[in-house]
Design an enzyme around this catalytic site. Sequence first.
Site, PDB file in Angstrom:
ATOM      1  N   HIS A  71      72.249 -14.178 -14.030  1.00  0.00           N
ATOM      2  CA  HIS A  71      71.782 -13.413 -13.267  1.00  0.00           C
ATOM      3  C   HIS A  71      71.451 -14.234 -11.810  1.00  0.00           C
ATOM      4  O   HIS A  71      71.243 -13.451 -10.721  1.00  0.00           O
ATOM      5  CB  HIS A  71      70.632 -12.796 -13.658  1.00  0.00           C
ATOM      6  CG  HIS A  71      70.555 -11.807 -14.640  1.00  0.00           C
ATOM      7  ND1 HIS A  71      70.858 -10.693 -14.277  1.00  0.00           N
ATOM      8  CD2 HIS A  71      70.184 -11.962 -16.021  1.00  0.00           C
ATOM      9  CE1 HIS A  71      70.758  -9.867 -15.455  1.00  0.00           C
ATOM     10  NE2 HIS A  71      70.679 -10.587 -16.581  1.00  0.00           N
ATOM     11  N   VAL A  75      80.456 -18.333 -12.942  1.00  0.00           N
ATOM     12  CA  VAL A  75      80.977 -19.671 -13.069  1.00  0.00           C
ATOM     13  C   VAL A  75      82.612 -19.433 -13.418  1.00  0.00           C
ATOM     14  O   VAL A  75      82.917 -18.742 -14.153  1.00  0.00           O
ATOM     15  CB  VAL A  75      80.129 -20.382 -14.332  1.00  0.00           C
ATOM     16  CG1 VAL A  75      80.821 -21.770 -14.431  1.00  0.00           C
ATOM     17  CG2 VAL A  75      78.628 -20.342 -14.099  1.00  0.00           C
ATOM     18  N   ASP A 192      64.953 -24.572 -20.724  1.00  0.00           N
ATOM     19  CA  ASP A 192      65.791 -23.440 -21.380  1.00  0.00           C
ATOM     20  C   ASP A 192      66.787 -23.955 -22.235  1.00  0.00           C
ATOM     21  O   ASP A 192      67.910 -23.641 -22.208  1.00  0.00           O
ATOM     22  CB  ASP A 192      66.403 -22.674 -20.388  1.00  0.00           C
ATOM     23  CG  ASP A 192      67.037 -21.449 -20.745  1.00  0.00           C
ATOM     24  OD1 ASP A 192      66.503 -20.848 -21.692  1.00  0.00           O
ATOM     25  OD2 ASP A 192      67.848 -20.725 -20.138  1.00  0.00           O
TER      26      ASP A 192
END
Length: 537
Positions: A71, A75, A192
């Site tokens: 978001h 890449v 994360d």
Amino acid sequence: MYALEKPQNFHRGTSFSLITRNGDDRSETSDYTSEDEGTEDYRRGGYHAVRIGDTFKHGRYVVQSKLGWGHFSTVWLAWDTQKSIYVALKVQKSAQHYTEAAMDEITILKQIAEGDPEDKKCVVKLLDHFKHSGPNGQHVCMVFEYLGDNLLTLIKYSDYRGIPLHMVKEICFHILVGLDYLHRQLSIIHTDLKPENILLLSMIDPSKDPRRTGAPLILPSSKSKIVSESEVSKDAKASCSDLTKNQKKKIRKKAKRAARKCIGKEEADQDIEVSSPEASHRDDKSNGEPSEEKSRNSVGENSNNDEANDASEGSRGHKRGSRSARQKLLAEVELKCKLVDFGNACWTYKQFTSDIQTRQYRCPEVILGSKYSTSADMWSLACICFELATGDVLFDPHSGDNYDRDEVALGGRYSRDFFNRFGDLRHIRRLRFWPLNKVLKEKYEFREQDATEMADFLVQILDFVPEKRMTAAQCLNHPWISVGPRQLAPSMSENGGSDKKQETDEREAMEVRVGNMAIDGAKNGKDSKSMASPLKQ
């Protein structure tokens, strides 16, 4: 000892649950499972429209294919014409808050790289960064070393049956080396950690790795500029100042269609030079123009990245072939890996948000909105370890009849919403606890010794009190890990998903029998539904 809730009827593939509060998830209903990022955010402040053959930084980086999206960014696999190597190019959205987030990430990545000059700390390396101007604004771009598949792809190769324990231990060893470096030396929290954000150094299937196959390179050979939709619309707007509102609207629509056709025709007419990696250095001077150039594919094309929700640089979503072929590839895979995606990372002394971690890997203190530190990453590690060994997520948040997936089974800042004055859960009843070692033995058919040893390792990390969790350094000295990756050898019989003695038809037959038992139980009025299952001391 900690225990999971034991469902009345269970079978492999049904995960336990820890009800959580908010944030990202990997459920089937999540928009993060989409194959591509769509077109909605290709606007001012949003994504940059990258196309195959585009060049960046005055022609140095040439886009080869799409790797994934998040978001915040997209890449891309790119070819570095100066160093003659493949790299992963991350192109951030252009709005100010995305730019600020990117600059924070770059600061962290620079610190990581500076402290690891010998590249031994199992963390991804930032090679370059710059800003790129496009129709949607100025985009921060980051260039990373090109790595391989992520651990979720590895789990998929095992058909979600888990990989052998000696492989799990080796992978966890490398993850722990990275975490120990981040936590102890740099005071950095990843925030994360999950399978998608841990990448192998190479592809599981060598035939999919452009570094090994000698795949032809795409290098632009002309300097013609693709006409953008905004430019066509601007010309149309200037020529219709005297028209009515409806007429202008129709002309704008036609202009957009014309722009798409123009782009398509331009792409078809582009001369894309195909070169081998060995010969590419001879063509450096032909790549002097900045990006907006050659292309073959549209903005929306991608490689169907497995769970590409966090722009994982190495996942491809390719077809994985027959089961025997997958098993052969798994047996030969190089298990060295690195931690990637520091877009949400922070320091212990400087944190940006209280909402961190993906649901299935989120620790209790974050669920509660309490303070967190490096121990939050350790909780995520334990969840990943379990998932690698079994193929199932340890916690899978879901809704019930009188509670939703955002409720937590612990006290804290939100405890009044979840607990009564006696400390009992308001909405969840009749929890049936199941010790973790028995879960591994009974549900996943681990040998008793393997189940006991792995549970002993995991429960010391899955402690509700963050300060009591084992640190990465302590985990590296735990007997389950400390033998070191190169000395690890497989057990004679490991978990049920990897045991060669157990054939597929026997497993399927067992699952059918368990399923029939569940049906019979339901007919007899028993509750066969697995409830939310927190851990408990």
